[in-house]
Design a protein around this motif. Structure first.
Motif, PDB file in Angstrom:
ATOM      1  N   LEU A 168     105.781  79.777  39.039  1.00  0.00           N
ATOM      2  CA  LEU A 168     106.742  80.952  39.006  1.00  0.00           C
ATOM      3  C   LEU A 168     108.206  80.782  38.506  1.00  0.00           C
ATOM      4  O   LEU A 168     108.930  81.281  37.534  1.00  0.00           O
ATOM      5  CB  LEU A 168     106.915  81.625  40.270  1.00  0.00           C
ATOM      6  N   ASP A 169     108.900  79.542  38.732  1.00  0.00           N
ATOM      7  CA  ASP A 169     109.953  78.790  38.242  1.00  0.00           C
ATOM      8  C   ASP A 169     109.954  78.738  36.791  1.00  0.00           C
ATOM      9  O   ASP A 169     110.780  78.898  35.949  1.00  0.00           O
ATOM     10  CB  ASP A 169     110.287  77.545  38.863  1.00  0.00           C
ATOM     11  N   ALA A 170     108.525  78.198  36.219  1.00  0.00           N
ATOM     12  CA  ALA A 170     108.484  77.955  34.896  1.00  0.00           C
ATOM     13  C   ALA A 170     108.536  79.161  34.116  1.00  0.00           C
ATOM     14  O   ALA A 170     108.943  79.151  32.761  1.00  0.00           O
ATOM     15  CB  ALA A 170     107.135  77.168  34.327  1.00  0.00           C
ATOM     16  N   GLN A 171     107.983  80.531  34.561  1.00  0.00           N
ATOM     17  CA  GLN A 171     108.248  81.824  33.838  1.00  0.00           C
ATOM     18  C   GLN A 171     109.430  82.135  33.634  1.00  0.00           C
ATOM     19  O   GLN A 171     109.725  83.105  32.814  1.00  0.00           O
ATOM     20  CB  GLN A 171     107.400  82.773  34.646  1.00  0.00           C
ATOM     21  N   GLU A 172     110.703  81.645  34.422  1.00  0.00           N
ATOM     22  CA  GLU A 172     111.980  82.273  34.535  1.00  0.00           C
ATOM     23  C   GLU A 172     112.612  82.496  33.100  1.00  0.00           C
ATOM     24  O   GLU A 172     113.211  83.355  32.836  1.00  0.00           O
ATOM     25  CB  GLU A 172     112.826  81.574  35.253  1.00  0.00           C
ATOM     26  N   ASN A 173     112.445  81.491  32.088  1.00  0.00           N
ATOM     27  CA  ASN A 173     113.035  81.542  30.962  1.00  0.00           C
ATOM     28  C   ASN A 173     112.269  81.988  29.856  1.00  0.00           C
ATOM     29  O   ASN A 173     112.648  81.861  28.676  1.00  0.00           O
ATOM     30  CB  ASN A 173     113.674  80.012  30.420  1.00  0.00           C
ATOM     31  N   ILE A 174     111.090  82.480  30.053  1.00  0.00           N
ATOM     32  CA  ILE A 174     109.971  82.934  29.209  1.00  0.00           C
ATOM     33  C   ILE A 174     110.297  84.433  28.899  1.00  0.00           C
ATOM     34  O   ILE A 174     110.515  85.098  29.690  1.00  0.00           O
ATOM     35  CB  ILE A 174     108.625  82.875  29.362  1.00  0.00           C
ATOM     36  N   GLU A 175     110.314  84.930  27.636  1.00  0.00           N
ATOM     37  CA  GLU A 175     110.626  86.464  27.461  1.00  0.00           C
ATOM     38  C   GLU A 175     109.264  87.177  27.382  1.00  0.00           C
ATOM     39  O   GLU A 175     108.875  87.787  26.569  1.00  0.00           O
ATOM     40  CB  GLU A 175     111.162  86.356  25.942  1.00  0.00           C
ATOM     41  N   HIS A 176     109.143  87.368  28.799  1.00  0.00           N
ATOM     42  CA  HIS A 176     107.792  88.441  29.177  1.00  0.00           C
ATOM     43  C   HIS A 176     108.320  89.759  28.893  1.00  0.00           C
ATOM     44  O   HIS A 176     109.477  90.107  28.819  1.00  0.00           O
ATOM     45  CB  HIS A 176     107.779  88.180  30.607  1.00  0.00           C
ATOM     46  N   GLN A 177     107.438  90.609  28.822  1.00  0.00           N
ATOM     47  CA  GLN A 177     107.634  92.296  28.728  1.00  0.00           C
ATOM     48  C   GLN A 177     108.389  92.627  30.101  1.00  0.00           C
ATOM     49  O   GLN A 177     108.181  91.834  31.145  1.00  0.00           O
ATOM     50  CB  GLN A 177     106.494  92.909  28.364  1.00  0.00           C
TER      51      GLN A 177
END
Length: 146
Positions: A113-122
Motif C-alpha cells: 500500500l505504501d508503494a502505491q502512494e506516489n503512483i498516479e492512479h485514477q
C-alpha cells in the motif's frame, strides 16, 4: 498529500496510469489480502477466547469488503481479479507461528500500500486504496492488541 491534491481537492488533473498497469499493481495486493484472510480464519478457528474471536470476525468482515472493492478495480479495468480459490485455510494452520505469520502478512500488505502512494492512479482507485489503507492500519493495531 501533494500540492496537486491540496489544490484540486477531490478533483484530478494530469495523466494516470493505464488499465493494464492498474491490474498489474492491484492483483498482487488482492493475492496478499486473500492469504491474509485465510490466516485470520485459521486464527479464529484455533482460539477459544471470545474477545479474540470477536476481534478476528470484525477484521475479517472489513478485509472481505476490501478484497471485494479491490476486485472491482481490476474488473472495471477489464481484468480478471485474483480469486484466491487456490488457497485452503488448512494450509494456513501454522500452530504457534500463526500470530507471527499474520503480522508478517499485514506488514507485506502495508508495504504494498505504501508503494502505491506516489503512483498516479485514477481517482476511484485512489479512494479505494485510501480506505483499504485506513482499514489495514486499524487491523494492524488490532493484531498488535491480540
Amino acid at each position: 498529500m501533494g500540492i496537486k491534491e491540496l489544490f484540486l481537492q477531490k478533483g484530478w488533473a494530469g495523466r494516470t496510469i493505464d488499465r493494464a498497469d492498474t491490474i498489474d499493481l492491484i492483483n498482487p495486493m488482492i493475492q496478499t489480502m486473500n492469504e491474509l484472510m485465510h490466516l485470520h480464519i485459521a486464527a479464529g478457528e484455533t482460539t477459544s477466547k471470545a474477545n479474540v474471536k470477536d476481534g478476528i470476525e470484525t477484521s475479517l468482515r472489513t478485509l472481505r469488503m476490501d478484497i471485494g472493492k479491490m476486485c472491482e478495480i481490476v474488473f472495471s479495468c477489464g481484468g480478471v481479479a485474483n480469486s484466491g480459490t487456490d488457497l485452503e485455510t488448512a494450509d494456513f494452520m501454522l500452530g504457534d507461528g500463526l500470530s507471527d505469520a499474520v503480522a508478517a502478512k499485514e506488514q507485506e500488505l502495508r508495504e504494498a500500500l505504501d508503494a502505491q502512494e506516489n503512483i498516479e492512479h485514477q481517482m476511484r482507485t485512489r479512494a479505494i486504496l485510501m480506505n483499504v489503507d485506513t482499514n489495514q492500519k486499524a487491523r494492524m493495531n488490532a493484531v498488535r492488541g491480540l
